[in-house]
Scaffold this active site. Sequence first.
Site, PDB file in Angstrom:
ATOM      1  CD  GLU A   1      10.757  12.455  11.377  1.00 19.82           C
ATOM      2  OE1 GLU A   1       9.633  12.030  11.674  1.00 19.82           O
ATOM      3  OE2 GLU A   1      11.576  11.808  10.694  1.00 19.82           O
TER       4      GLU A   1
ATOM      5  CD  GLU B   1      13.684   0.299   8.659  1.00 17.73           C
ATOM      6  OE1 GLU B   1      14.146   1.278   9.274  1.00 17.73           O
ATOM      7  OE2 GLU B   1      14.346  -0.719   8.426  1.00 17.73           O
TER       8      GLU B   1
ATOM      9  CE  LYS C   1      -1.846   2.848   2.880  1.00 17.99           C
ATOM     10  NZ  LYS C   1      -1.780   4.089   2.079  1.00 17.99           N
TER      11      LYS C   1
ATOM     12  CB  CYS D   1      13.522   8.610   7.925  1.00 17.55           C
ATOM     13  SG  CYS D   1      14.354   7.662   6.654  1.00 17.55           S
TER      14      CYS D   1
HETATM   15  P1  NAD Z   1       2.719   8.251   7.966  1.00 17.83           P
HETATM   16  O1  NAD Z   1       3.039   7.421   9.143  1.00 17.83           O
HETATM   17  O2  NAD Z   1       1.712   9.319   8.114  1.00 17.83           O
HETATM   18  O3  NAD Z   1       2.214   7.359   6.743  1.00 17.83           O
HETATM   19  C1  NAD Z   1       2.964   6.266   6.271  1.00 17.83           C
HETATM   20  C2  NAD Z   1       2.021   5.248   5.654  1.00 17.83           C
HETATM   21  O4  NAD Z   1       1.150   4.755   6.659  1.00 17.83           O
HETATM   22  C3  NAD Z   1       1.124   5.812   4.540  1.00 17.83           C
HETATM   23  O5  NAD Z   1       0.996   4.849   3.513  1.00 17.83           O
HETATM   24  C4  NAD Z   1      -0.204   5.997   5.240  1.00 17.83           C
HETATM   25  O6  NAD Z   1      -1.306   5.929   4.369  1.00 17.83           O
HETATM   26  C5  NAD Z   1      -0.195   4.827   6.205  1.00 17.83           C
HETATM   27  N1  NAD Z   1      -1.068   4.986   7.379  1.00 17.83           N
HETATM   28  C6  NAD Z   1      -1.532   6.127   7.949  1.00 17.83           C
HETATM   29  N2  NAD Z   1      -2.345   5.837   8.977  1.00 17.83           N
HETATM   30  C7  NAD Z   1      -2.409   4.491   9.070  1.00 17.83           C
HETATM   31  C8  NAD Z   1      -3.070   3.592   9.950  1.00 17.83           C
HETATM   32  N3  NAD Z   1      -3.861   4.024  10.932  1.00 17.83           N
HETATM   33  N4  NAD Z   1      -2.875   2.267   9.766  1.00 17.83           N
HETATM   34  C9  NAD Z   1      -2.057   1.800   8.787  1.00 17.83           C
HETATM   35  N5  NAD Z   1      -1.423   2.612   7.920  1.00 17.83           N
HETATM   36  C10 NAD Z   1      -1.586   3.943   8.050  1.00 17.83           C
HETATM   37  O7  NAD Z   1       4.126   8.830   7.457  1.00 17.83           O
HETATM   38  P2  NAD Z   1       4.392   9.856   6.293  1.00 17.83           P
HETATM   39  O8  NAD Z   1       4.001  11.205   6.765  1.00 17.83           O
HETATM   40  O9  NAD Z   1       3.818   9.338   5.030  1.00 17.83           O
HETATM   41  O10 NAD Z   1       5.989   9.732   6.166  1.00 17.83           O
HETATM   42  C11 NAD Z   1       6.862  10.448   6.953  1.00 17.83           C
HETATM   43  C12 NAD Z   1       7.382   9.622   8.108  1.00 17.83           C
HETATM   44  O11 NAD Z   1       7.980   8.418   7.626  1.00 17.83           O
HETATM   45  C13 NAD Z   1       8.475  10.345   8.867  1.00 17.83           C
HETATM   46  O12 NAD Z   1       8.303  10.167  10.239  1.00 17.83           O
HETATM   47  C14 NAD Z   1       9.745   9.648   8.390  1.00 17.83           C
HETATM   48  O13 NAD Z   1      10.831   9.759   9.275  1.00 17.83           O
HETATM   49  C15 NAD Z   1       9.272   8.255   8.213  1.00 17.83           C
HETATM   50  N6  NAD Z   1      10.162   7.511   7.318  1.00 17.83           N
HETATM   51  C16 NAD Z   1      11.009   6.572   7.858  1.00 17.83           C
HETATM   52  C17 NAD Z   1      11.902   5.890   7.046  1.00 17.83           C
HETATM   53  C18 NAD Z   1      12.883   4.889   7.606  1.00 17.83           C
HETATM   54  O14 NAD Z   1      13.530   4.194   6.826  1.00 17.83           O
HETATM   55  N7  NAD Z   1      13.035   4.782   8.910  1.00 17.83           N
HETATM   56  C19 NAD Z   1      11.919   6.129   5.661  1.00 17.83           C
HETATM   57  C20 NAD Z   1      11.046   7.082   5.150  1.00 17.83           C
HETATM   58  C21 NAD Z   1      10.162   7.762   5.994  1.00 17.83           C
END
Ligand code: NAD
Length: 501
Positions: A404, A265, A191, A304
């Site tokens: 962050e 992650e 997804k 991230c």
């Molecule tokens: P997010 O957590 O808002 O969303 C990530 C994914 O989760 C999206 O596909 C979203 O639709 C889904 N999601 C949202 N609510 C959900 C729920 N209740 N249940 C299941 N899935 C759900 O994150 P974002 O804003 O898209 O991305 C930014 C974040 O991702 C930052 O915190 C960043 O540090 C982190 N990130 C981490 C890494 C890593 O390798 N550690 C890499 C990239 C991004």
Amino acid sequence: MSNAAIKTAPADALALPMEGLKGQLIDGTWTPARDGTTLDVVNPCHRSVIAAVGAGKKPDADAAVAAAKAAFPSWRRMAARSRGALLTELANRVAAHAEDIARVLAAETGNALRTQSRPEVQSTIEVLRYYGGVVSEQKGETLPLGPGLFSFTTREPLGVVAAIIPWNSPLVLAAVKIGMALGTGNTLVLKPAEDAPLAVIKVAELAADIFPKGVFNLVTGTGEDAGAALSGHPDVAKISFTGSVEVGKLVAHAAAGRIARATLELGGKSPTIVYPDAATPERLDALATNVVNAMRFARQGQSCTAGSRLYVHRDVFDAVLGKVVEKLGALRIGDALDEATDIGAIINEERYAAVRDFVREAVEAGGEIVTGEVPPELSASDGFFPRPVIFKNLGNDWRVVREEVFGPVLVAIPWDSEDEVIGWANDTHYGLAAYIFTHDVTAALKAAERIDAGWLQVNRAGGQIPGMSYGGIKQSGIGSEYSIEGALEAYTARKSVTINV
Ligand code: NAD
């Protein structure tokens, strides 16, 4: 450069190769959301709608999981090297369509085509080729236990994997999940994030006739609908989630409820530590470039692993800051699809407002802006182009230093002793990455030993490279990706067979 000076091309001048985009891939068939609803995908440089994709919900997630479950028994029996060959074929197809995919990626994420999106497509190809080759190393162990008695282990796939990814690096993260899950013999429901599903859909189009139907499924939709339905699904054996800590906790709870496996992650607040010897006159230029790169300014800080806390030894603080400001000033902010652009846009209005709140709050509390400004209010048609901000005169306990931002905001703090700076570096609930700049090998190794982070880089500020184990500690996550070790640990279970001969 002020925001008003930024010009963006009209959406219809982009000539995006969008005509092949479809909706969800479920059981080998492209299908719209079962309730017929769609989600608009918006170019953050223009706020123009570039496509609409299916707003998948629980029935779509259920259908995709059922397809993946049905495909699992025969997929797991395919020889690992044959599965690897299919991953390599996907890599080759992505390479053949690299430019089209990079343009879609730039348009939907706002990540500059030249500096970010093309390199991300290249990393995607590398990741798929890496797993294509290395998954045949799905080996177990043999243990002699006494005369006529021994045990051997095999690495068994888990079943259906649900992978949920964010918008900031959607393509390479999709490749990591595809490579690890499918390579080890699991089937997959992927997804992508609602803000940036299009480049992933392009890759799914290329994958659709490579893998047997049901092996690789794609569901588009919001996190609350499609994401939650997948992470709570009883037939999902493992969830691989990349995203925020906040959502990571929800996913972990959902997995815990049925003792499913989870790789997380999550976010970071990574320190960059500059020792005095790294900022001698002959090294200053390269150091400043590394500091700018570590902060991921060229993707508006939306990474991230952004090195967003810059700790510089007091003796070289002013010289380093001056050079970093000079380097930053040379970068051009603008339309992600413009070849001249170094820094593109922030993903959406919500994130832009969050960055503005961080900066405004820090200014009101007395933080000094070295370069940049509080991101201005925008009119409804403006793209999301904040200018990068560097702060000084802030303590280690300020919100902008602890949380962050996920935006182009760097805080510089001078240090005097190693104990002090390593204490600050570790004073966080995150533990994803850290950057150390010194040519004193002993100092570098001592710092690497003492800093609590999953990934430390010494005199380097680049991204992950296939083969290395990458993952966070503390609230930055559980498990590691990018390596065959990580894939075997996280996507397979050991089966022990004990034989009495
Ligand atoms: P997010 O957590 O808002 O969303 C990530 C994914 O989760 C999206 O596909 C979203 O639709 C889904 N999601 C949202 N609510 C959900 C729920 N209740 N249940 C299941 N899935 C759900 O994150 P974002 O804003 O898209 O991305 C930014 C974040 O991702 C930052 O915190 C960043 O540090 C982190 N990130 C981490 C890494 C890593 O390798 N550690 C890499 C990239 C991004």
